[in-house]
Design a protein around this motif. Structure first.
Motif, short mmCIF file in Angstrom:
data_model
loop_
_atom_site.label_atom_id
_atom_site.label_comp_id
_atom_site.label_asym_id
_atom_site.label_seq_id
_atom_site.Cartn_x
_atom_site.Cartn_y
_atom_site.Cartn_z
N ASP A 412 43.27 50.33 55.93
CA ASP A 412 44.05 51.29 55.13
C ASP A 412 44.74 50.64 53.94
OD1 ASP A 412 43.34 53.30 56.86
OD2 ASP A 412 45.09 53.01 58.16
N HIS A 413 45.24 49.42 54.12
CA HIS A 413 46.05 48.80 53.06
C HIS A 413 45.61 47.38 52.74
CE1 HIS A 413 48.75 52.19 53.57
NE2 HIS A 413 48.82 51.92 54.86
N GLY A 414 44.46 46.95 53.23
CA GLY A 414 44.04 45.57 53.03
C GLY A 414 42.90 45.43 52.05
N ILE A 415 42.56 44.16 51.77
CA ILE A 415 41.47 43.81 50.84
C ILE A 415 40.63 42.73 51.50
CG2 ILE A 415 40.92 42.73 48.63
CD1 ILE A 415 43.47 43.94 47.51
N ARG A 416 39.31 42.84 51.32
CA ARG A 416 38.40 41.78 51.78
C ARG A 416 37.66 41.23 50.57
NH1 ARG A 416 33.56 43.00 55.87
NH2 ARG A 416 32.77 44.04 54.00
N VAL A 417 37.71 39.91 50.42
CA VAL A 417 37.01 39.21 49.33
C VAL A 417 35.87 38.42 49.95
CG1 VAL A 417 37.22 37.55 47.46
CG2 VAL A 417 39.13 39.08 47.98
N SER A 418 34.68 38.50 49.34
CA SER A 418 33.49 37.81 49.85
C SER A 418 32.86 37.01 48.73
CB SER A 418 32.48 38.81 50.41
OG SER A 418 33.07 39.64 51.40
N VAL A 419 32.47 35.76 49.03
CA VAL A 419 31.76 34.90 48.09
C VAL A 419 30.41 34.55 48.72
CG1 VAL A 419 31.77 32.72 46.84
CG2 VAL A 419 33.91 33.98 47.16
N ARG A 420 29.33 35.00 48.09
CA ARG A 420 27.98 34.87 48.65
C ARG A 420 27.12 34.00 47.73
NH1 ARG A 420 25.40 38.25 52.18
NH2 ARG A 420 27.11 39.76 51.89
N ASP A 421 26.29 33.15 48.33
CA ASP A 421 25.33 32.35 47.56
C ASP A 421 23.97 32.43 48.23
OD1 ASP A 421 24.73 29.92 49.36
OD2 ASP A 421 26.93 29.88 49.31
N ASN A 422 22.93 32.05 47.48
CA ASN A 422 21.58 32.03 48.04
C ASN A 422 21.09 30.61 48.23
OD1 ASN A 422 21.32 31.42 45.35
ND2 ASN A 422 19.44 32.61 45.03
N HIS A 477 34.14 35.12 53.81
CA HIS A 477 35.02 36.28 53.68
C HIS A 477 36.46 35.84 53.95
CE1 HIS A 477 31.46 38.92 54.04
NE2 HIS A 477 31.10 38.14 55.05
N PHE A 478 37.40 36.48 53.28
CA PHE A 478 38.80 36.38 53.70
C PHE A 478 39.49 37.70 53.38
CE2 PHE A 478 39.13 34.87 49.29
CZ PHE A 478 40.27 35.49 48.83
N THR A 479 40.52 37.99 54.16
CA THR A 479 41.25 39.25 54.02
C THR A 479 42.69 39.00 53.59
OG1 THR A 479 41.89 39.23 56.37
CG2 THR A 479 39.84 40.37 55.79
N LEU A 480 43.25 39.99 52.95
CA LEU A 480 44.66 40.00 52.58
C LEU A 480 45.23 41.37 52.92
CD1 LEU A 480 44.56 38.32 49.04
CD2 LEU A 480 45.36 37.29 51.16
N GLY A 481 46.42 41.37 53.46
CA GLY A 481 47.09 42.64 53.72
C GLY A 481 46.82 43.23 55.08
N SER A 482 45.82 42.77 55.81
CA SER A 482 45.54 43.25 57.17
C SER A 482 44.75 42.18 57.87
CB SER A 482 44.76 44.57 57.16
OG SER A 482 43.51 44.39 56.54
#
Length: 492
Positions: A412-422, A477-482
């Motif tokens: 509801d109030h969080g963010i997920r950031v993902s960094v992907r490589d091949n 992946h990392f999350t902020l807020g939840s």
């Protein structure tokens, strides 16, 4: 609203009444005196004026001050006085009725005594329960009268803190000892509908910290007063200070660790403009040394040299700003803006590589409180690792290298950031030690980057994990807020 008789509104009259009732001997003396006066009046007025109810007043005084036995004795004495006043000219048709009324009157008086004793016992028990609760609390409690400005009550814990009996002392002396904390919690309401306020204060003598809650009350039902509740928060303040110190240490360590992780990449990029400056400067010198100097070509070479110097200066300035020492500062931030800054910092690193940086940022993400520089360090470290993974796998890959960073809503109030490589992915044996301090697969790495990144994310209430499907690269992946539970192990 409870009303007070006019004659009891005088402080002097009220004090005399309290002193009489509080002492058993004084109470009995007053009760007997009043009983005799009522008996005389009853005898003088005769049968026509019924004054039996007035006997209840001395009975009540004696019972309340001296107890049940005194009340029973006064009841029997009152019946005797009543009987004596009626004996000369009572008008009962039969003597048995005279005796019956005496028995009824005695029973009435004794029932009144019993009820009064029960009432006093209930009030005493209620007061004892109230005092036991206040004495059993871990808080320091005292009450100050609004008019007198003196302490009306203090529990045992507060008396121990003052090392003296605080009842009766001036409240100003306590306020001088408890100084309001500079930079602490400002005085504010406990909630919107409450008259109580709270603030932080420090004991000048012991150095202890307290959360002080203050509010108006009615003491003993009539006196306007203020209740003060002090909660010891010394340990919480010490923990808060320790956390702040640890956060500052983490902040400094993270900067130097990230510097070590990206120094090799930045060194190559800084070396390029320096070599270009040397080349263009040498070319300009040769052009100007000819018999017929080519001013236009020399000027163009010098301009290119200047641009390379500006480029090197920008790289140094960006790195210096990124690693500049400052205290942690948590503020409301847009994650997309922080990602844009991290991508801008990575552009010189990938400018001469066949690596494509791509961002997929969701619009309307919530604004969250976090330390912008620390989160930017996390992003830069993850992007740098992804670029390294793509570069090391370039020989075994036909398609161009790709690094993608994405930001999306999480809960509801969080963010997920993902960094992907091949890149080639992470082997299971390496994945098991991925977040272990000083474990690295790089020749010049310190092995602190991912460990510090996860610590930074967890300090912000989030989590970090990774996925590395076989032959499909790696995504962090990392999350902020939840916070959600995720496995740190690679997917099979």
């Amino acid at each position: 609203m409870q009303s007070t008789p006019p004659f009891m509104r005088s402080p002097a009259v009220r004090a005399i009444a309290i002193n009489i009732v509080a002492d058993p001997w004084r109470g009995m003396a007053a009760a007997l005196t009043l009983l005799v006066l009522v008996a005389i009046v009853d005898f003088v007025t005769g049968y026509e004026v019924r004054l039996s109810i007035l006997y209840l007043l001395p009975i009540a005084i004696g019972t309340w001050s001296a107890g049940a036995r005194a009340g029973v004795m006064l009841s029997l004495l009152a019946v005797a006085c009543w009987g004596f006043s009626f004996l000369p000219d009572h008008v009962y048709a039969r003597d048995i009725l005279y005796a019956w009324e005496g028995l009824v009157l005695a029973a009435t008086f004794n029932i009144f005594v019993w009820l009064l004793i029960r009432l006093k016992l209930s009030l005493t028990r209620a007061e004892l329960r109230f005092r036991d609760v206040l004495e059993g609390l871990s808080a320091y409690i005292y009450v100050v009268g609004d008019r007198s400005g003196r302490v009306l009550y203090a529990n045992r814990r507060f008396a121990g803190m003052m090392r003296a009996e605080p009842v009766g002392i001036n409240a100003a002396d306590i306020e001088q000892r408890l100084e309001a904390a500079a930079g602490g919690l400002p005085a504010q309401a406990a909630d919107a509908s409450s008259a109580f306020t709270y603030h932080e204060a420090r004991d000048r003598f012991t150095g202890a910290w307290f959360l002080v809650q203050t509010g108006p009350i009615r003491w003993e039902g009539r006196t306007r007063a203020h209740l003060h509740v002090l909660i010891d928060i010394t340990e919480q303040k010490a923990v808060q200070s320790l956390r702040q110190q640890q956060r500052e240490i983490l902040h400094k360590t993270a900067r130097f660790a990230v510097l070590a992780e990206i120094s090799s990449m930045l060194g190559h990029e800084i070396n390029q403009p320096l070599m270009a400056i040397a080349t263009y400067s040498a070319a300009a010198k040769m052009l100007l040394a000819q018999p017929r100097p080519d001013i236009a070509e020399a000027t163009a070479a010098l301009e290119k040299s200047r641009l390379q110097a500006v480029r090197a200066s920008e790289i140094v300035a960006r790195t210096r700003s990124f690693l500049q020492r400052r205290k942690p500062s948590v503020a409301e931030c847009h994650i997309n803006q922080v990602i844009d800054d991290a991508l801008l910092a990575m552009e010189p690193v990938v400018s001469d590589m066949s690596v494509h940086l791509r961002a997929s940022l969701e619009d309307g993400l919530p604004v969250l409180p976090f330390d912008r520089t620390l989160i930017e360090q996390v992003l830069t470290n993850l992007l740098g690792n992804a670029v390294d993974a793509v570069r090391m796998n370039a020989e075994h890959r036909a398609d161009p290298g790709r690094v993608e960073i994405a930001a999306a809503r999480h809960g509801d109030h969080g963010i997920r950031v993902s960094v992907r490589d091949n890149g080639a992915g992470i082997p299971p044996a390496v994945a098991a030690k991925l977040f272990t301090p000083f474990f690295t697969t790089k020749e010049q790495g310190l092995g602190l980057g991912l460990c510090i990144c996860r610590s930074i994310v967890e300090a912000h209430g989030g989590q970090m994990w990774h996925e590395s499907p076989a032959g499909a690269g790696t995504v962090f992946h990392f999350t902020l807020g939840s916070v959600d539970d995720h496995s740190e192990e690679s997917d099979e």
